[in-house]
Design a protein around this motif. Structure first.
Motif, PDB file in Angstrom:
ATOM      1  N   PHE A   1      -0.036   4.508  -4.224  1.00 29.49           N
ATOM      2  CA  PHE A   1      -1.049   5.470  -3.770  1.00 29.49           C
ATOM      3  C   PHE A   1      -2.232   4.762  -3.095  1.00 29.49           C
ATOM      4  O   PHE A   1      -2.744   5.226  -2.082  1.00 29.49           O
ATOM      5  CB  PHE A   1      -1.551   6.328  -4.941  1.00 29.49           C
ATOM      6  N   SER A   2      -2.651   3.615  -3.664  1.00 27.75           N
ATOM      7  CA  SER A   2      -3.804   2.940  -3.046  1.00 27.75           C
ATOM      8  C   SER A   2      -3.401   2.359  -1.690  1.00 27.75           C
ATOM      9  O   SER A   2      -4.199   2.324  -0.757  1.00 27.75           O
ATOM     10  CB  SER A   2      -4.420   1.896  -3.973  1.00 27.75           C
ATOM     11  N   GLU A   3      -2.131   1.947  -1.548  1.00 28.20           N
ATOM     12  CA  GLU A   3      -1.658   1.488  -0.233  1.00 28.20           C
ATOM     13  C   GLU A   3      -1.619   2.655   0.759  1.00 28.20           C
ATOM     14  O   GLU A   3      -2.033   2.533   1.895  1.00 28.20           O
ATOM     15  CB  GLU A   3      -0.259   0.863  -0.363  1.00 28.20           C
ATOM     16  N   LEU A   4      -1.100   3.798   0.269  1.00 24.00           N
ATOM     17  CA  LEU A   4      -0.982   4.968   1.150  1.00 24.00           C
ATOM     18  C   LEU A   4      -2.348   5.485   1.614  1.00 24.00           C
ATOM     19  O   LEU A   4      -2.463   6.103   2.663  1.00 24.00           O
ATOM     20  CB  LEU A   4      -0.241   6.102   0.418  1.00 24.00           C
ATOM     21  N   GLU A   5      -3.372   5.240   0.821  1.00 21.87           N
ATOM     22  CA  GLU A   5      -4.716   5.682   1.224  1.00 21.87           C
ATOM     23  C   GLU A   5      -5.222   4.883   2.425  1.00 21.87           C
ATOM     24  O   GLU A   5      -6.081   5.337   3.164  1.00 21.87           O
ATOM     25  CB  GLU A   5      -5.696   5.554   0.044  1.00 21.87           C
ATOM     26  N   ARG A   6      -4.650   3.681   2.606  1.00 18.48           N
ATOM     27  CA  ARG A   6      -5.108   2.818   3.703  1.00 18.48           C
ATOM     28  C   ARG A   6      -4.115   2.769   4.855  1.00 18.48           C
ATOM     29  O   ARG A   6      -4.476   2.747   6.021  1.00 18.48           O
ATOM     30  CB  ARG A   6      -5.306   1.387   3.196  1.00 18.48           C
ATOM     31  N   SER A   7      -2.810   2.744   4.510  1.00 19.06           N
ATOM     32  CA  SER A   7      -1.805   2.464   5.538  1.00 19.06           C
ATOM     33  C   SER A   7      -0.424   2.905   5.042  1.00 19.06           C
ATOM     34  O   SER A   7      -0.329   3.562   4.013  1.00 19.06           O
ATOM     35  CB  SER A   7      -1.827   0.949   5.785  1.00 19.06           C
ATOM     36  N   TRP A   8       0.631   2.523   5.763  1.00 21.24           N
ATOM     37  CA  TRP A   8       1.979   2.816   5.291  1.00 21.24           C
ATOM     38  C   TRP A   8       2.268   1.972   4.045  1.00 21.24           C
ATOM     39  O   TRP A   8       1.592   0.973   3.804  1.00 21.24           O
ATOM     40  CB  TRP A   8       3.016   2.573   6.386  1.00 21.24           C
ATOM     41  N   ALA A   9       3.278   2.369   3.280  1.00 29.11           N
ATOM     42  CA  ALA A   9       3.563   1.645   2.042  1.00 29.11           C
ATOM     43  C   ALA A   9       5.069   1.500   1.840  1.00 29.11           C
ATOM     44  O   ALA A   9       5.853   2.284   2.380  1.00 29.11           O
ATOM     45  CB  ALA A   9       2.948   2.386   0.864  1.00 29.11           C
ATOM     46  N   ARG A  10       5.427   0.518   1.046  1.00 33.08           N
ATOM     47  CA  ARG A  10       6.845   0.278   0.726  1.00 33.08           C
ATOM     48  C   ARG A  10       7.191   0.919  -0.610  1.00 33.08           C
ATOM     49  O   ARG A  10       6.377   0.898  -1.518  1.00 33.08           O
ATOM     50  CB  ARG A  10       7.115  -1.225   0.610  1.00 33.08           C
ATOM     51  N   THR A  11       8.417   1.418  -0.727  1.00 31.70           N
ATOM     52  CA  THR A  11       8.845   2.054  -1.984  1.00 31.70           C
ATOM     53  C   THR A  11       9.781   1.142  -2.793  1.00 31.70           C
ATOM     54  O   THR A  11      10.338   1.572  -3.793  1.00 31.70           O
ATOM     55  CB  THR A  11       9.593   3.373  -1.692  1.00 31.70           C
ATOM     56  N   HIS A  12       9.944  -0.093  -2.343  1.00 35.36           N
ATOM     57  CA  HIS A  12      10.960  -0.977  -2.938  1.00 35.36           C
ATOM     58  C   HIS A  12      10.834  -1.115  -4.460  1.00 35.36           C
ATOM     59  O   HIS A  12      11.824  -1.037  -5.185  1.00 35.36           O
ATOM     60  CB  HIS A  12      10.915  -2.353  -2.274  1.00 35.36           C
ATOM     61  N   SER A  13       9.598  -1.337  -4.959  1.00 40.13           N
ATOM     62  CA  SER A  13       9.445  -1.590  -6.399  1.00 40.13           C
ATOM     63  C   SER A  13       9.725  -0.314  -7.199  1.00 40.13           C
ATOM     64  O   SER A  13      10.285  -0.374  -8.298  1.00 40.13           O
ATOM     65  CB  SER A  13       8.052  -2.131  -6.703  1.00 40.13           C
ATOM     66  N   ILE A  14       9.373   0.837  -6.641  1.00 38.18           N
ATOM     67  CA  ILE A  14       9.644   2.107  -7.342  1.00 38.18           C
ATOM     68  C   ILE A  14      11.147   2.388  -7.353  1.00 38.18           C
ATOM     69  O   ILE A  14      11.705   2.818  -8.357  1.00 38.18           O
ATOM     70  CB  ILE A  14       8.840   3.258  -6.703  1.00 38.18           C
ATOM     71  N   THR A  15      11.789   2.110  -6.246  1.00 42.74           N
ATOM     72  CA  THR A  15      13.247   2.288  -6.157  1.00 42.74           C
ATOM     73  C   THR A  15      13.944   1.442  -7.232  1.00 42.74           C
ATOM     74  O   THR A  15      14.832   1.928  -7.922  1.00 42.74           O
ATOM     75  CB  THR A  15      13.739   1.853  -4.756  1.00 42.74           C
ATOM     76  N   ARG A  16      13.467   0.195  -7.357  1.00 43.34           N
ATOM     77  CA  ARG A  16      14.039  -0.707  -8.380  1.00 43.34           C
ATOM     78  C   ARG A  16      13.776  -0.162  -9.777  1.00 43.34           C
ATOM     79  O   ARG A  16      14.662  -0.101 -10.615  1.00 43.34           O
ATOM     80  CB  ARG A  16      13.419  -2.104  -8.258  1.00 43.34           C
ATOM     81  N   ASN A  17      12.525   0.261 -10.011  1.00 43.37           N
ATOM     82  CA  ASN A  17      12.137   0.763 -11.334  1.00 43.37           C
ATOM     83  C   ASN A  17      12.955   1.996 -11.728  1.00 43.37           C
ATOM     84  O   ASN A  17      13.270   2.198 -12.900  1.00 43.37           O
ATOM     85  CB  ASN A  17      10.638   1.102 -11.321  1.00 43.37           C
ATOM     86  N   LEU A  18      13.313   2.805 -10.760  1.00 42.34           N
ATOM     87  CA  LEU A  18      14.095   4.018 -11.046  1.00 42.34           C
ATOM     88  C   LEU A  18      15.590   3.722 -11.170  1.00 42.34           C
ATOM     89  O   LEU A  18      16.387   4.623 -11.408  1.00 42.34           O
ATOM     90  CB  LEU A  18      13.858   5.070  -9.949  1.00 42.34           C
TER      91      LEU A  18
END
Ligand SMILES: [Zn+2]
Length: 361
Positions: free
Chosen positions: A69-86
């Protein structure tokens, strides 16, 4: 500057993509996840709760969401770590957005996930001895059975009415009564006893066609109202997750109204654009959609607290309503929720995922 050049410049500017929000870069084809992550990011109270919780709790998914969320507030963001966590190993396989929405809520802190939490009372009355049983269960999503009504348009209000309409369980669906000590006909019904702050509705477009004995996706049009009135509460639509394609695969996007700018935005993986035509133009109180799949409504008025007699509380944290509905689908049944007897009371995320994935691939 002459008129033609002004018009040309205006047309160029109209085609130029500017957005106040940013897209997500994924390790594969995870549009189902990207859509719900953007919905969660654009839900003010959820974003705030994640910010408050993420620094102090490492047992939940909050810290990963907080970083995203803090990345998205500034710029585009990667979902890699969330994908791994899920635990998403095959990032190219189509999965279900509603299941991943619930999976994330299951893994979030209570403070964050409670924003989406509602409560239902399931009531069963034995027709013979009139003994009444009440069970209380909570839910993240209300699943509505979509019907193809031919010339008529299915509406969200129709679906909600059917969901809460009482019915009699009889013949093969008789329920066991402790007092009579045998299976009896029973009146079953359900009511909402806690209105969630955010009401999430699933339009069950993935279904089983009994005539052709196969899984199908229902593409029928659904009227989605801007405002919903439930149990003296007023809700306003702020997000739609759309599914394009068939039960074998397709693409998810989201349309979300910003709490910051009041404008609607179209989220499509790494691309975010402001919706130029307002979803609810002059005089339009609903939007007709062939693709709307998940709907999010924000409570805009307080509603009176409701208390009811409860003699049994189901302790599981996963929405049994959803689990029941999906299992019926996967098995080819078409039973409407609510059911009094819950067959499986585990918070078995994996088990439920299997059911819907079976529909999707
Ligand atoms: Zn009885």
């Amino acid at each position: 500057m002459n008129h033609d050049r002004v018009e040309l410049l205006r047309a160029k500017l109209d085609n130029f993509t500017i957005s106040d929000y940013h897209g997500l870069k994924s390790p594969g084809l995870t549009c189902y996840l990207n859509s719900v992550l953007q919905v969660l990011f654009m839900t003010e109270d959820f974003r705030e709760a994640i910010k408050r919780c993420c620094s102090k709790d490492s047992t939940t998914i909050d810290s990963l969401l907080g970083k995203l969320f803090s990345e998205l507030e500034r710029s585009w963001a990667r979902t890699h770590s969330i994908t791994r966590n899920l635990g998403i190993a095959d990032v190219c396989r189509q999965r279900d957005a509603a299941e991943y929405f619930e999976k994330i809520l299951c893994l979030s802190s209570v403070e964050a996930s409670k924003i989406f939490k509602g409560e239902l009372n399931h009531k069963t009355t034995c027709v013979k001895c009139k003994t009444k049983n009440v069970s209380r269960n909570f839910f993240w999503i209300l699943p509505l059975t979509v019907e193809n009504l031919g010339r008529q348009t299915y509406t969200v209000e129709t679906g909600l009415k059917a969901f809460f309409k009482g019915e009699t369980s009889c013949s093969v669906n008789k329920l066991y009564c402790d007092c009579c000590n045998k299976k009896q006909d029973a009146d079953v019904g359900c009511e909402m006893t806690l209105n969630p702050q955010i009401l999430s509705i699933l339009l069950k477009r993935f279904s089983f066609d009994h005539n052709h004995r196969c899984h199908v996706k229902l593409h029928c049009k659904v009227d989605v109202p801007q405002t919903l009135h439930m149990e003296q509460c007023t809700y306003e639509l702020y997000a739609l997750v759309n599914h394009f394609g068939s039960h074998r695969g397709g693409h998810y996007t989201a349309e979300i109204k910003s709490f910051e700018t009041g404008e609607w935005y179209h989220f499509n993986d790494d691309i975010v654009e402001r919706v130029k035509q307002p979803l609810f133009g002059a005089g339009n109180t609903s939007v007709r959609s062939h693709t709307a799949y998940l709907l999010m409504y924000r409570k805009v008025s307080r509603c009176p607290e409701k208390t009811d007699e409860v003699n049994q509380e189901a302790p599981f944290i996963y929405s049994d309503v959803k689990a029941e509905g999906r299992r019926d689908e996967a098995e080819g049944g078409e039973a409407l929720v609510p059911h009094h007897q819950v067959k499986d009371e585990h918070c078995s995320i994996g088990g439920n995922l299997m059911c819907l994935n079976a529909d999707m691939v």
